[in-house]
Design an enzyme around this catalytic site. Sequence first.
Site, PDB file in Angstrom:
ATOM      1  N   GLU A 154       0.816  -1.230   0.000  1.00 13.77           N
ATOM      2  CA  GLU A 154       0.000   0.000   0.000  1.00 13.77           C
ATOM      3  C   GLU A 154       0.840   1.267   0.000  1.00 13.77           C
ATOM      4  O   GLU A 154       0.640   2.157   0.829  1.00 13.77           O
ATOM      5  CB  GLU A 154      -0.958  -0.018   1.202  1.00 13.77           C
ATOM      6  CG  GLU A 154      -1.829  -1.275   1.242  1.00 13.77           C
ATOM      7  CD  GLU A 154      -2.882  -1.260   2.354  1.00 13.77           C
ATOM      8  OE1 GLU A 154      -2.758  -0.467   3.292  1.00 13.77           O
ATOM      9  OE2 GLU A 154      -3.831  -2.071   2.264  1.00 13.77           O
ATOM     10  N   GLU A 271      -5.535 -10.770  -1.789  1.00 14.68           N
ATOM     11  CA  GLU A 271      -6.429 -10.598  -0.629  1.00 14.68           C
ATOM     12  C   GLU A 271      -7.885 -10.558  -1.066  1.00 14.68           C
ATOM     13  O   GLU A 271      -8.684  -9.764  -0.569  1.00 14.68           O
ATOM     14  CB  GLU A 271      -6.070  -9.307   0.127  1.00 14.68           C
ATOM     15  CG  GLU A 271      -4.609  -9.232   0.531  1.00 14.68           C
ATOM     16  CD  GLU A 271      -4.259  -8.005   1.358  1.00 14.68           C
ATOM     17  OE1 GLU A 271      -5.171  -7.326   1.876  1.00 14.68           O
ATOM     18  OE2 GLU A 271      -3.055  -7.715   1.487  1.00 14.68           O
TER      19      GLU A 271
HETATM   20  C1  XIL Z   1      -6.121  -6.497   8.004  1.00 10.21           C
HETATM   21  C2  XIL Z   1      -6.522  -7.673   8.862  1.00 10.21           C
HETATM   22  O1  XIL Z   1      -7.374  -8.500   8.134  1.00 10.21           O
HETATM   23  C3  XIL Z   1      -7.197  -7.170  10.108  1.00 10.21           C
HETATM   24  O2  XIL Z   1      -7.494  -8.248  10.979  1.00 10.21           O
HETATM   25  C4  XIL Z   1      -6.294  -6.158  10.807  1.00 10.21           C
HETATM   26  O3  XIL Z   1      -6.968  -5.619  11.881  1.00 10.21           O
HETATM   27  C5  XIL Z   1      -5.900  -5.056   9.862  1.00 10.21           C
HETATM   28  O4  XIL Z   1      -5.305  -5.613   8.716  1.00 10.21           O
HETATM   29  N1  XIL Z   1      -4.858  -4.811   3.381  1.00 10.21           N
HETATM   30  C6  XIL Z   1      -3.814  -5.557   3.876  1.00 10.21           C
HETATM   31  C7  XIL Z   1      -4.026  -6.456   5.013  1.00 10.21           C
HETATM   32  O5  XIL Z   1      -2.730  -5.558   3.278  1.00 10.21           O
HETATM   33  O6  XIL Z   1      -2.877  -6.632   5.788  1.00 10.21           O
HETATM   34  C8  XIL Z   1      -5.165  -5.985   5.877  1.00 10.21           C
HETATM   35  O7  XIL Z   1      -5.398  -6.942   6.892  1.00 10.21           O
HETATM   36  C9  XIL Z   1      -6.397  -5.739   5.042  1.00 10.21           C
HETATM   37  C10 XIL Z   1      -6.142  -4.699   3.997  1.00 10.21           C
END
Ligand code: XIL
Length: 364
Positions: A154, A271
């Site tokens: 990100e 994801e």
């Molecule tokens: C999220 C997790 O799923 C949550 O449990 C945590 O509280 C925050 O992070 N993008 C990403 C992930 O790269 O690491 C994130 O994961 C969701 C969005």
Amino acid sequence: MVTRRKFVAGGLAALSAAKAFANTPSLDLGAIARRKGLIYGTAVNGKGFAKDLRFRELLAAQANMLVCEGATKRQALEPKPGIYDYSEATAVLDFANQHKMKMRGHTLVWHLANPKWLLDALQDKPSEALITDYITEVAGHFRGKFQSWDVINEVLSPDDWNRDGMRSSSPWFKAFGERYIDIAFHAAKAADPNTLLFYNELNLEADARWSEDKRTSALKLIERLKSRGVPIEGLGIQSHLKLYRLRYDDRIFSRFLDDVGAMGLKVMLTEFDIADAEGPRDPAKRDADVASLTKRYLDVAFSKPFVLGCLTWGISDKYSWLSKYENYKWADGSLSRGLPFDENFKPKPMWQAMASAYEGAKGR
Ligand code: XIL
């Protein structure tokens, strides 16, 4: 020796899957994917993994790759300077090995999930060692064990209003400028030369002007990194789709994938899930919508030979971050239905859509 299939035979997850999809040739997404040379993986929720045997059975039954949802982020791995805690990550890695699944690492450098001591240090006394020592230790610790690492995550943010799209509000950017990315990739390459090094990014897939700008920024960033000799090998497209909020267009997504592939990068959908808040009240309607978007999205991705596969961000609605996260959750507390299995570990139409996308993919 207990094989994966035996391990789940008789398991409730497998039974309910069998009932719902009696005509499906295989009940195992990981196996269907593997036959095509593709990955199907999932993020592992730490709580479910620790406490819920049926959840672990479902992981073992369905995935051919795992990634920790939180346990390989810096706040989990280095809670105090130089003090490392690999306990949860090791348990997941052992489980993956036991069930012949691959693992990926997520993520070495991110603007979130950092321990407070690190944020303080980055502000007070920024030193490159805050990046390199960590990566040398952690990527070194897992050397040879992970198929890929998200080195950076990100790094773009349209909200920061920079012409090149960089997330200038990131503590890493503030301390070092864009250079932190180069430092991180070089350190990761030195620590684990054979793992694939990924740049992971969100919101690259929407049919919206700002998302198009973000795609352009990502391509330009990749171009800059390559021209500086940074060892970037893959782009992780997070794929948190928002069905009733953001438009999606097959042609736009396809074109972007081709652009990335033309730069010589591998692509992984890292994801995948579908936020369903604001959709129709009837869950069956939402499930049908989610499944049809899933099929369209994966069909496009799997038509590209450089796409390695897809990981969902969780596997069951029981443990989906979508139900907790402010931006995506239902105001009345209903569970989000954006993953292939429901909260009782029953496969939903999304599972079927995934199976059929994998089955229809060209082998690689
Ligand atoms: C999220 C997790 O799923 C949550 O449990 C945590 O509280 C925050 O992070 N993008 C990403 C992930 O790269 O690491 C994130 O994961 C969701 C969005």
